[in-house]
Design a protein around this motif. Structure first.
Motif, PDB file in Angstrom:
ATOM      1  N   ASN A  71       0.866  -0.099   0.240  1.00  0.00           N
ATOM      2  CA  ASN A  71       0.431  -0.407  -1.115  1.00  0.00           C
ATOM      3  C   ASN A  71       1.316  -1.539  -1.622  1.00  0.00           C
ATOM      4  N   TYR A 112      -4.210  -2.087  -1.627  1.00  0.00           N
ATOM      5  CA  TYR A 112      -3.743  -1.132  -0.630  1.00  0.00           C
ATOM      6  C   TYR A 112      -4.396  -1.488   0.689  1.00  0.00           C
ATOM      7  N   LYS A 117       3.302   4.354   1.238  1.00  0.00           N
ATOM      8  CA  LYS A 117       2.978   5.542   0.453  1.00  0.00           C
ATOM      9  C   LYS A 117       2.506   6.666   1.362  1.00  0.00           C
ATOM     10  N   GLU A 135      -0.451   2.990  -9.850  1.00  0.00           N
ATOM     11  CA  GLU A 135      -1.587   2.715  -8.973  1.00  0.00           C
ATOM     12  C   GLU A 135      -1.375   3.302  -7.581  1.00  0.00           C
ATOM     13  N   LEU A 136      -0.145   3.729  -7.287  1.00  0.00           N
ATOM     14  CA  LEU A 136       0.110   4.372  -5.995  1.00  0.00           C
ATOM     15  C   LEU A 136      -0.661   5.679  -5.858  1.00  0.00           C
TER      16      LEU A 136
END
Length: 603
Positions: free
Chosen positions: A221, A232, A251, A322-323
């Motif tokens: 990511n 991603y 991630k 946003e992960l």
């Protein structure tokens, strides 16, 4: 006589008995959670002797460009706070061990999360800066042996290469953060390029119970354009030659290792490969370019080793939230602004996670109740006019398909039944299903939470273990997945009578397809989060109860039949815009078909 395709009273009793047996089985298979946790580390010092090696294993043979330091001097320096325990190795001057103190990893032997959660350990991660000297030879800081100096939670690693000094300064901060400052002096005398490459090789250790699910959620990511854009990459390679990366993360399902360069990474590329078995789930390699100023590398970085907790991620204000793969656009908003706040509110009442999900299901059903009621009412009305639809099919058995469809729609219109109204609840359910599909395996507050026989609601329950492997199912059967499949089958039996069967040759039997769907659902749910299976078990059980209540206590089929007959006497309702458009399209299609037939005859 009108055919009744619903459940009779004996079937209702059978359903009630099945529910009692199922609940009894749930309690029977319930496993007690471990009542004792491993003793916590009583030692809370901020430093540990920097001269004692962490283990007795023989270090890897490296090319030591600093002849004044020998391989035997390789050691570890440790810094620690409430959140992280970090070991920094003098080999490469890099972080060698990262432990998240407040979390545990899944232990296959005990079947619970009771192992130390180590993102970096046993050389599974190596990183460093790669330079090219004036002779064209490439050297990497990973191969250097550094000498350490420690001051509280700050450690300076220093190495000398042909008179040039390289310093790595690490400072352990709060909020899972490690400052990583790089300084060089005299590097300009030995390097030729105005750039260096940051190389990071990382074998990601499995932390969760469901290997395939964790592999799916383990990926690159990164953010660019001053943290505004996010991307991603779950593919085998990443390639960003034109973007400057503000940060890069590897991630996992619930945790991440992330590096943030103050000046960004340029011309970035990387690869990732799935590891099919063993301790590690995926292998990553990253190569990003950093600029030198005057052939010296003086740049600030930050490492983050953190759980994917939404409030924590948002607190950095760097687009880290946003992960969490909560879904794009409306799906993500549904999770962020509805399901997560609702879960947090209900769980604050002190209920077990399983009962929180139960109440969430009830709330969603209440919100959708007006739409669902219309759907079930429409279902009852369609059952009443089923004989008339069958009569139309029989009358126009050998006729043109378009003509038959027009006559069928005329029956619906005369009876005042809007067939398309039944599509709305199904359309509403699609984003809800996908949002929950994202919610349950990524909600860290559910991680490790047990309910009945499921020890972790973010993973599958495997009380029923199989002595062999079934393709697409694995070596276990999930009780929650089986229970959900059974109630979906019951619901299908109760609603299948309303499905109009195709009369054309070669068309698929819709009832058969409806019965196949729940079976395929079992294959999907068997390896999914048990929380998702539990939600849909409750949801479909409520659907069954709603149908029974509507059928036996709310709607009177005789009254509906009388209403339909009255509607026929009054004449058909005026066509709505949608119905009119459908009729015009069918008429146009019929005209085109006739024209084609006439052309064929002329030939």
């Amino acid at each position: 006589m009108q055919q009744n395709n619903g459940l009779d009273k004996n079937q209702i009793i059978s359903f009630a008995l099945f529910s009692l047996i199922l609940i009894g089985a749930m309690f029977y298979f319930q496993n007690k959670q471990a009542t004792e946790q491993l003793a916590k580390d009583a030692e809370n010092k901020t430093t540990i002797s920097q001269t004692a090696p962490v283990n007795n294993t023989k270090p890897a043979i490296v090319t030591n460009l600093n002849d004044s330091l020998k391989t035997a001097s390789i050691s570890q320096v440790q810094v620690k706070n409430k959140e992280l325990t970090i070991d920094i190795s003098t080999l490469g001057g890099q972080i060698s061990t990262v432990k998240l103190n407040e979390y545990k990893a899944y232990n296959k032997i005990s079947d619970i999360n009771d192992k130390e959660l180590l993102l970096f350990d046993k050389n599974n991660s190596t990183y460093g800066f790669q330079f090219k000297d004036k002779t064209g030879k490439i050297f990497n800081t990973k191969d250097l042996v550094f000498s350490p100096t420690q001051n509280g939670n700050s450690v300076t690693m220093q190495a000398t290469v042909n008179g040039a000094v390289i310093q790595f300064i690490y400072t352990l901060l709060d909020k899972y953060t490690v400052d990583f400052n790089v300084k060089t002096q005299g590097l300009s005398t030995i390097v030729s390029d105005q750039k260096a490459n940051f190389i990071w090789d990382y074998n990601v250790r499995g932390m969760e119970k469901g290997r395939s699910q964790e592999q799916t959620h383990t990926e690159f990511n990164y953010a660019f354009e001053n943290y505004k854009s996010f991307d991603y990459d779950g593919r085998t390679t990443m390639d960003e030659p034109d973007e400057t990366l503000n940060w890069l993360a590897v991630k996992q399902q619930f945790f991440t290792a992330l590096i943030e360069p103050k000046q960004g990474f340029k011309n970035s590329k990387g690869s990732q490969d799935t590891i099919e078995e063993g301790e590690f789930v995926k292998k990553f390699n990253f190569d990003g370019q950093v600029d030198l100023v005057g052939n010296e590398l003086n740049q600030d970085f930050k490492w983050y080793f953190m759980p994917l907790d939404l409030p924590l991620l948002k607190s950095y204000d760097k687009n880290f939230d946003e992960l969490l793969p909560l879904g794009w656009s409306f799906i993500g908003s549904l999770n962020r602004w509805f399901f997560i706040p609702m879960y947090n509110l209900i769980s604050s009442w002190g209920l077990a996670a399983g009962w929180v999900i139960f109440l969430m299901t009830i709330i969603v059903k209440i919100i959708l109740s007006p739409v669902m009621f219309k759907q079930h009412k429409l279902s009852a009305m369609m059952k009443v006019i089923r004989p008339e639809i069958d009569a139309v099919n029989e009358k126009f058995k050998g006729a043109d398909a378009m003509k038959k469809q027009q006559e069928t729609m005329a029956v619906y219109r005369k009876a005042g039944v809007n067939q398309m109204a039944g599509c709305l609840p199904g359309l509403i359910q699609v984003p809800i299903f996908y949002a929950l599909f994202r919610f349950f395996p990524n909600m860290i507050d559910l991680r490790g939470k047990s309910f009945w026989f499921a020890k972790d609601l973010t993973a599958y329950d495997d009380v029923i273990k199989l002595p062999f492997n079934i393709p697409f199912l694995g070596e276990h059967l999930s009780i929650f997945a089986i229970a959900c499949t059974v109630v979906i089958l019951i619901y299908t039996v109760m609603t299948a009578g309303n499905i109009q069967q195709p009369t054309q040759e070669g068309m698929p039997n819709m009832k058969v397809l409806m019965y196949i769907f729940p079976i395929t659902f079992l294959f999907f749910l068997n390896t999914s989060a048990s929380g998702l299976s539990w939600y849909y078990f409750v949801s479909n059980a409520i659907n069954i109860l709603i149908i029974l209540v509507i059928k036996y206590w709310i709607l009177d089929e005789k009254k509906i039949h009388a209403q339909i007959q009255a509607n026929k006497i009054k004449g058909p309702k005026p066509e709505g815009k949608f119905q009119k458009r459908m009729r015009e399209m069918m008429e146009k299609a019929q005209e085109q078909q006739k024209a084609q037939q006439q052309q064929t005859k002329k030939k």
